[in-house]
Design a protein around this motif. Sequence first.
Motif, PDB file in Angstrom:
ATOM      1  N   GLY A   1     -22.115   4.434  13.717  1.00 13.86           N
ATOM      2  CA  GLY A   1     -23.271   4.066  13.072  1.00 13.86           C
ATOM      3  C   GLY A   1     -23.641   2.289  13.465  1.00 13.86           C
ATOM      4  O   GLY A   1     -24.443   1.805  12.960  1.00 13.86           O
TER       5      GLY A   1
ATOM      6  N   LYS B   1      -6.490   2.326   8.883  1.00 12.05           N
ATOM      7  CA  LYS B   1      -7.358   1.058   8.647  1.00 12.05           C
ATOM      8  C   LYS B   1      -6.751  -0.194   9.365  1.00 12.05           C
ATOM      9  O   LYS B   1      -7.450  -0.841   9.984  1.00 12.05           O
ATOM     10  CB  LYS B   1      -7.532   0.834   7.333  1.00 12.05           C
ATOM     11  CG  LYS B   1      -8.560   1.871   6.769  1.00 12.05           C
ATOM     12  CD  LYS B   1      -9.236   1.568   5.364  1.00 12.05           C
ATOM     13  CE  LYS B   1     -10.172   2.578   4.598  1.00 12.05           C
ATOM     14  NZ  LYS B   1     -10.409   2.353   3.215  1.00 12.05           N
TER      15      LYS B   1
ATOM     16  N   LYS C   1     -15.057   7.923  10.131  1.00  8.27           N
ATOM     17  CA  LYS C   1     -15.607   7.836   8.701  1.00  8.27           C
ATOM     18  C   LYS C   1     -14.659   6.628   7.910  1.00  8.27           C
ATOM     19  O   LYS C   1     -14.933   5.612   7.216  1.00  8.27           O
ATOM     20  CB  LYS C   1     -15.897   8.807   8.037  1.00  8.27           C
ATOM     21  CG  LYS C   1     -16.475   8.659   6.550  1.00  8.27           C
ATOM     22  CD  LYS C   1     -16.785   9.967   5.823  1.00  8.27           C
ATOM     23  CE  LYS C   1     -17.584   9.765   4.383  1.00  8.27           C
ATOM     24  NZ  LYS C   1     -17.676  10.945   3.783  1.00  8.27           N
ATOM     25  N   GLU C   2     -13.196   7.029   7.992  1.00  6.15           N
ATOM     26  CA  GLU C   2     -12.199   6.183   7.433  1.00  6.15           C
ATOM     27  C   GLU C   2     -12.281   4.864   8.112  1.00  6.15           C
ATOM     28  O   GLU C   2     -12.181   3.529   7.450  1.00  6.15           O
ATOM     29  CB  GLU C   2     -10.881   6.822   7.536  1.00  6.15           C
ATOM     30  CG  GLU C   2      -9.585   6.209   7.037  1.00  6.15           C
ATOM     31  CD  GLU C   2      -8.489   6.750   7.233  1.00  6.15           C
ATOM     32  OE1 GLU C   2      -7.516   6.147   6.782  1.00  6.15           O
ATOM     33  OE2 GLU C   2      -8.398   7.730   7.942  1.00  6.15           O
TER      34      GLU C   2
ATOM     35  N   ARG D   1     -14.679   2.850  10.368  1.00  6.40           N
ATOM     36  CA  ARG D   1     -15.926   2.452  11.058  1.00  6.40           C
ATOM     37  C   ARG D   1     -16.278   1.204  10.125  1.00  6.40           C
ATOM     38  O   ARG D   1     -16.716   0.440  10.831  1.00  6.40           O
ATOM     39  CB  ARG D   1     -17.184   3.453  10.908  1.00  6.40           C
ATOM     40  CG  ARG D   1     -17.463   3.932   9.542  1.00  6.40           C
ATOM     41  CD  ARG D   1     -18.566   4.943   9.606  1.00  6.40           C
ATOM     42  NE  ARG D   1     -18.898   5.468   8.266  1.00  6.40           N
ATOM     43  CZ  ARG D   1     -19.605   6.480   8.114  1.00  6.40           C
ATOM     44  NH1 ARG D   1     -20.068   7.248   9.193  1.00  6.40           N
ATOM     45  NH2 ARG D   1     -20.169   7.013   6.784  1.00  6.40           N
ATOM     46  N   ASP D   2     -15.815   0.864   8.982  1.00  2.74           N
ATOM     47  CA  ASP D   2     -16.085  -0.402   8.545  1.00  2.74           C
ATOM     48  C   ASP D   2     -14.871  -1.269   8.703  1.00  2.74           C
ATOM     49  O   ASP D   2     -15.192  -2.627   8.352  1.00  2.74           O
ATOM     50  CB  ASP D   2     -16.223  -0.200   6.850  1.00  2.74           C
ATOM     51  CG  ASP D   2     -17.426   0.555   6.598  1.00  2.74           C
ATOM     52  OD1 ASP D   2     -18.491   0.489   7.082  1.00  2.74           O
ATOM     53  OD2 ASP D   2     -17.376   1.117   5.396  1.00  2.74           O
TER      54      ASP D   2
ATOM     55  N   PRO E   1     -14.655  13.144  13.114  1.00  2.00           N
ATOM     56  CA  PRO E   1     -15.438  12.694  12.135  1.00  2.00           C
ATOM     57  C   PRO E   1     -14.993  11.830  10.776  1.00  2.00           C
ATOM     58  O   PRO E   1     -15.224  11.026  10.356  1.00  2.00           O
ATOM     59  CB  PRO E   1     -16.311  13.970  11.491  1.00  2.00           C
ATOM     60  CG  PRO E   1     -16.169  14.619  12.828  1.00  2.00           C
ATOM     61  CD  PRO E   1     -14.979  14.373  13.377  1.00  2.00           C
ATOM     62  N   GLU E   2     -13.807  12.672  10.411  1.00  2.25           N
ATOM     63  CA  GLU E   2     -12.860  12.199   9.254  1.00  2.25           C
ATOM     64  C   GLU E   2     -12.289  10.808   9.554  1.00  2.25           C
ATOM     65  O   GLU E   2     -12.461   9.835   8.750  1.00  2.25           O
ATOM     66  CB  GLU E   2     -11.652  13.254   9.112  1.00  2.25           C
ATOM     67  CG  GLU E   2     -10.845  12.976   7.773  1.00  2.25           C
ATOM     68  CD  GLU E   2      -9.818  13.748   7.605  1.00  2.25           C
ATOM     69  OE1 GLU E   2      -9.012  13.421   6.973  1.00  2.25           O
ATOM     70  OE2 GLU E   2      -9.985  14.901   8.219  1.00  2.25           O
TER      71      GLU E   2
ATOM     72  N   GLN F   1     -21.475   8.200  15.163  1.00  2.00           N
ATOM     73  CA  GLN F   1     -20.476   8.309  13.832  1.00  2.00           C
ATOM     74  C   GLN F   1     -19.950   7.233  13.145  1.00  2.00           C
ATOM     75  O   GLN F   1     -19.783   6.922  12.111  1.00  2.00           O
ATOM     76  CB  GLN F   1     -19.578   9.178  14.417  1.00  2.00           C
ATOM     77  CG  GLN F   1     -19.567  10.699  14.423  1.00  2.00           C
ATOM     78  CD  GLN F   1     -18.259  11.508  14.960  1.00  2.00           C
ATOM     79  OE1 GLN F   1     -17.487  11.668  14.287  1.00  2.00           O
ATOM     80  NE2 GLN F   1     -18.726  12.175  16.036  1.00  2.00           N
TER      81      GLN F   1
END
Length: 272
Positions: free
Chosen positions: A108, A56, A79-80, A82-83, A75-76, A106
């Motif tokens: 989004g 992150k 997901k970690e 993307r924010d 994907p993992e 992925q």
Amino acid sequence: MKLGFIGCGNMAQAMITGILKQNVVSPDKLIVSNPHEEKTAKLKEQFGILTTTDNKKTAKEAEIVVLAVKPQVYPEVIKEIRDEVSTEQIIVTIAAGVSMAATERQFGKEMKIVRVMPNTPALVGEGMSGLCCNEYVTEEEFDKVHHIFQSFGKAEKITENLMDAVVGVSGSGPAYVYMFIEAMADAGVAQGLPRKQAYTFAAQTLLGSAKMVLETGQHPGELKDAVCSPAGTTIEAVNTLEKKGFRSAVIEAVNAAAKKNHELGKPKKKEK
């Protein structure tokens, strides 16, 4: 510009080495994350780059983020992070079979994505990379990423529909070349050459021949003809290669690799 790498495998290390040797960015502008700190310790000691175990942190701080992890881990990792990333950052993917559309889904959101297929000779500064980008990447941004990949070899801009071909020719290509070198060396040993010298003769011959193609601009067929004297040894060898289906085998190998890369990009059918 701050450049970030998520993942620190062989390809990432090759890229980082080339980038720093060519002064594309300074060490204090390059951050690498990996869950295993010992993997980044060598690079940190050698180049003085920034390292962390927190993906992150890399995603948040870097202007360009290179996802240098295996395709199955995408994907993992996405997901970690993307924010943590904004739509102004550039995401560079180097995974076989992962399309830009799939990567964007992925995340989004409408991300700037550059898809690249490098190859392992990047480790010695002689890599070959094919690059494409989505509609959100500006020409200036694409040039910036292109420049990064030129720091450890050659890089060509392509459209994504050609990525399967690039995988077949250059992404997987080094393996075919190593097999050819090994076969030539084996034959040399059979003819009496010591093993170590046989590998040197074979590898240097391929290196020099490739350089002739790139630096003279002559067609490979023309260069081949120049070596084939009438009734000589080379045309006899070429004739044997033709009889054994040499060209056909290479073409089929490239096509098989390209087909496999295309299949990797298709969604897997759910089992009933």
